[in-house]
Design a protein around this motif. Structure first.
Motif, short mmCIF file in Angstrom:
data_model
loop_
_atom_site.label_atom_id
_atom_site.label_comp_id
_atom_site.label_asym_id
_atom_site.label_seq_id
_atom_site.Cartn_x
_atom_site.Cartn_y
_atom_site.Cartn_z
N CYS A 48 -49.74 -53.78 -1.54
CA CYS A 48 -51.18 -53.97 -1.85
C CYS A 48 -51.14 -54.86 -3.04
O CYS A 48 -50.95 -54.75 -4.23
CB CYS A 48 -51.99 -52.46 -2.49
SG CYS A 48 -53.75 -53.09 -2.75
N ASN A 49 -51.38 -56.03 -2.86
CA ASN A 49 -51.51 -57.47 -3.48
C ASN A 49 -53.19 -57.36 -3.95
O ASN A 49 -53.92 -57.84 -3.40
CB ASN A 49 -51.28 -58.57 -2.53
CG ASN A 49 -51.04 -59.89 -3.37
OD1 ASN A 49 -50.91 -60.87 -2.86
ND2 ASN A 49 -51.58 -60.11 -4.76
N VAL A 50 -53.30 -56.69 -5.00
CA VAL A 50 -54.83 -56.38 -5.51
C VAL A 50 -55.54 -57.48 -5.70
O VAL A 50 -56.85 -57.50 -5.61
CB VAL A 50 -54.88 -55.22 -6.76
CG1 VAL A 50 -54.32 -54.00 -6.17
CG2 VAL A 50 -54.01 -55.82 -7.83
N THR A 51 -54.99 -58.72 -6.14
CA THR A 51 -55.75 -59.94 -6.54
C THR A 51 -54.61 -60.93 -6.91
O THR A 51 -53.43 -60.72 -6.64
CB THR A 51 -56.84 -59.73 -7.84
OG1 THR A 51 -57.53 -60.76 -7.67
CG2 THR A 51 -55.92 -59.39 -8.79
N ASN A 52 -55.14 -62.21 -7.31
CA ASN A 52 -54.36 -63.10 -7.75
C ASN A 52 -54.69 -63.72 -9.23
O ASN A 52 -56.07 -64.12 -9.19
CB ASN A 52 -54.34 -64.31 -6.54
CG ASN A 52 -53.22 -65.18 -6.58
OD1 ASN A 52 -53.18 -65.76 -7.85
ND2 ASN A 52 -52.49 -65.41 -5.99
N ARG A 53 -53.71 -63.98 -10.00
CA ARG A 53 -54.15 -64.32 -11.23
C ARG A 53 -54.19 -65.62 -11.37
O ARG A 53 -53.33 -66.29 -11.85
CB ARG A 53 -53.10 -63.53 -12.22
CG ARG A 53 -53.74 -63.84 -13.74
CD ARG A 53 -52.95 -62.78 -14.58
NE ARG A 53 -54.01 -61.89 -15.42
CZ ARG A 53 -53.64 -61.01 -16.34
NH1 ARG A 53 -52.63 -60.59 -16.01
NH2 ARG A 53 -54.85 -60.48 -17.03
N MET A 54 -55.21 -66.37 -10.98
CA MET A 54 -55.30 -67.90 -11.09
C MET A 54 -56.62 -68.25 -11.59
O MET A 54 -57.40 -67.53 -11.75
CB MET A 54 -55.46 -68.25 -9.54
CG MET A 54 -54.08 -68.73 -9.04
SD MET A 54 -54.46 -69.72 -7.39
CE MET A 54 -52.80 -69.88 -6.77
N GLU A 55 -56.54 -69.61 -12.21
CA GLU A 55 -58.00 -70.02 -12.55
C GLU A 55 -59.10 -69.91 -11.49
O GLU A 55 -58.43 -70.12 -10.30
CB GLU A 55 -57.64 -71.37 -13.20
CG GLU A 55 -56.68 -71.76 -14.33
CD GLU A 55 -57.54 -70.97 -15.70
OE1 GLU A 55 -58.55 -70.95 -15.82
OE2 GLU A 55 -56.82 -70.16 -16.23
N ARG A 56 -60.19 -69.73 -11.68
CA ARG A 56 -61.17 -69.56 -10.67
C ARG A 56 -61.06 -70.94 -9.79
O ARG A 56 -61.30 -70.77 -8.83
CB ARG A 56 -62.62 -69.45 -11.30
CG ARG A 56 -63.47 -69.23 -10.16
CD ARG A 56 -65.05 -68.65 -10.58
NE ARG A 56 -65.11 -67.72 -11.71
CZ ARG A 56 -65.87 -66.94 -12.23
NH1 ARG A 56 -66.81 -67.66 -12.21
NH2 ARG A 56 -65.73 -66.03 -12.94
N LYS A 57 -61.03 -72.13 -10.38
CA LYS A 57 -61.11 -73.24 -9.67
C LYS A 57 -59.91 -73.32 -8.37
O LYS A 57 -60.16 -73.52 -7.46
CB LYS A 57 -60.87 -74.63 -10.33
CG LYS A 57 -61.02 -75.86 -9.86
CD LYS A 57 -60.86 -77.04 -10.65
CE LYS A 57 -60.91 -78.44 -9.88
NZ LYS A 57 -59.78 -78.63 -9.20
N GLN A 58 -58.80 -72.84 -9.07
CA GLN A 58 -57.75 -72.87 -8.12
C GLN A 58 -57.96 -71.39 -7.01
O GLN A 58 -57.53 -71.72 -5.83
CB GLN A 58 -56.29 -72.33 -8.76
CG GLN A 58 -55.64 -73.66 -9.37
CD GLN A 58 -54.35 -72.99 -10.14
OE1 GLN A 58 -54.50 -72.51 -11.07
NE2 GLN A 58 -53.14 -73.55 -9.51
N LEU A 59 -58.45 -70.50 -7.46
CA LEU A 59 -58.59 -69.52 -6.83
C LEU A 59 -59.40 -69.82 -5.57
O LEU A 59 -59.49 -69.58 -4.33
CB LEU A 59 -59.47 -68.37 -7.53
CG LEU A 59 -59.26 -66.91 -7.06
CD1 LEU A 59 -57.96 -66.47 -6.88
CD2 LEU A 59 -60.03 -65.90 -8.05
N ILE A 60 -60.80 -70.55 -5.79
CA ILE A 60 -61.53 -71.09 -4.79
C ILE A 60 -60.86 -71.94 -3.88
O ILE A 60 -61.32 -71.96 -2.62
CB ILE A 60 -62.75 -71.57 -5.38
CG1 ILE A 60 -63.43 -70.32 -5.95
CG2 ILE A 60 -63.82 -72.32 -4.59
CD1 ILE A 60 -64.68 -70.67 -6.78
#
Length: 420
Positions: A48-60
């Motif tokens: 379970c990869n619950v999320t990714n800790r990235m800056e929002r710009k990178q996330l998008i």
């Protein structure tokens, strides 16, 4: 009568139930399966990869399917909120490569159980083995939900969280699309994304490289005219039907779209075995190795330069005598080898089916959704979240982030609307 009824107990539906109940709504969660959170329990290879800790710009940037729409849901509940949410419920998380967040326990079931405990603590009514037959949307609430057992449920707001068409054994079989259409919504064309790619070349059908993993390569999809469409770096593996692994999964949607756009039988791809090295760089490295050991066989000198199975295949494929002593090896031979290691050619003729994909591309058009609440622009009191929407990300925690974010936003939006 309920304030909010959620149809679908996957990641987005579970999070919607939490948000709606936390905002004071009387909530019912319906799921046609025997267990809630089935897709969550198998996500991230069961970790379970619950999320990714990235800056929002990178996330998008890692959400190629309508990522910009996610700005508003992220303003309500983003990846940092997801991390805080689970940590506050007692799940310790750890960060792995490329920002991926996992429970320290490495068990997806921990995440599912914690979410279910939270939902029960919030007094959400849960009904499993309960299939929705139809929904009747009224101009004024309440809406009516008709179950297979002929029961009718009245509710002020409905959240459709039924998933896409991928991984159908978890319950996502596309059941939400007809209801969305009935409410006036456009369903954009569905297609597989994050799915293994099929290759038609003889070396695949002959299984010459089956099971060979390549680490940290670059995989590129090109148009029939040779123009680059997309490159992704990462690991990949040759299979009995083509290629899989993170780099291949990320390239898959571009193969699907290019085959359709160019009406082609196959789309060219290539593997850069040594990213950052040009053909000339590799050629010079090979010349240096060969010059240093002129009396040894080429196979012996190049051992370890690239994966052995790959080199053995290339010697045969390029008609190179691997036993030839290095002193007799021509520059043309080394150039051929360097060229193929720089751009190992593939002919992608498709992908596995949408049912075999990790994620569904297409779905309910986001142009018809209010992004700050996830409410339908067509029907008041109707909300959507998760994979039923035309939103998709790469593997690596991005899809689950979208599911949790849109789920929480829909749950909060629906609860607040029922108080108006």
């Amino acid at each position: 009568m309920y304030d909010v009824v959620i149809i679908g107990g996957g990641p987005s539906g579970l999070m919607a139930a939490v948000a709606a109940a936390e905002n004071g709504a009387k909530v019912l969660l319906l799921d046609k399966g025997t267990k809630l959170g089935r897709k969550l329990a198998i996500s991230g290879g069961g970790r379970c990869n619950v999320t990714n800790r990235m800056e929002r710009k990178q996330l998008i940037e890692h959400i190629p399917g309508n990522g910009r729409f996610m700005h508003s849901p992220f303003s309500v509940f983003d990846n940092e909120n997801i991390i805080t949410f689970f940590e506050d419920l007692g799940i310790q998380l750890k960060e792995e490569d490329r920002g991926r967040m996992f429970p320290v326990s490495d068990k997806a079931q921990t995440v599912v159980d914690t979410l279910l405990n939270r939902i029960r603590a919030l007094k959400v009514d849960i009904r499993t083995n309960t299939e929705v037959k139809d929904i009747h949307f009224e101009d004024e609430s309440p809406h009516k939900i008709l179950l297979k057992d002929k029961t009718t449920i009245f509710t002020k707001a409905i959240i459709i969280a039924t998933g896409g068409k991928s991984v159908p054994h978890t319950g996502s079989n596309g059941s939400g699309y007809p209801w969305a259409k009935k409410a006036g919504h456009t369903i954009t064309e569905l297609y597989p994304t994050e799915v293994p790619i099929t290759i038609g070349q003889p070396f695949i059908t002959n299984k010459d490289l089956q099971g060979l993993s390549l680490r940290e390569i670059e995989l590129t999809v090109t148009a029939p005219n040779g123009k680059k469409i997309k490159t992704h770096e990462g690991d990949m593996i040759f299979t009995h039907f083509g290629i899989s692994g993170p780099a291949a999964l990320r390239c898959s949607q571009y193969v699907v779209k290019a085959l359709k756009k160019f009406e082609a039988q196959w789309i060219p791809m290539h593997i850069q075995i040594f990213p950052g090295s040009t053909h000339e760089d590799l050629f010079q490295q090979l010349v240096k190795l060969v010059k240093a050991e002129p009396k040894k066989a080429l196979k012996t000198v190049l051992k370890g330069f690239a994966p052995e199975r790959l080199l053995t295949f290339l010697y045969k494929d390029l008609h190179i005598d691997e036993q030839e002593v290095c002193a007799n090896t021509s520059h043309d031979t080394l150039r051929k080898l360097a060229q193929t290691l720089t751009a190992f050619p593939l002919k992608a003729n498709g992908t596995l089916s949408i049912e075999k994909a990790f994620v569904t591309g297409g779905g309910v058009s986001v142009k018809e959704i209010e992004p700050k609440t996830m409410q339908s622009r067509k029907t008041k009191g109707l909300y959507f979240c998760g994979e039923v929407l035309d939103i998709h990300g790469y593997t690596g925690g991005y899809n689950i982030t979208c599911a949790f974010s849109t789920g929480y936003t829909a749950g909060a939006g629906a609860a607040l609307q029922t108080k108006d």
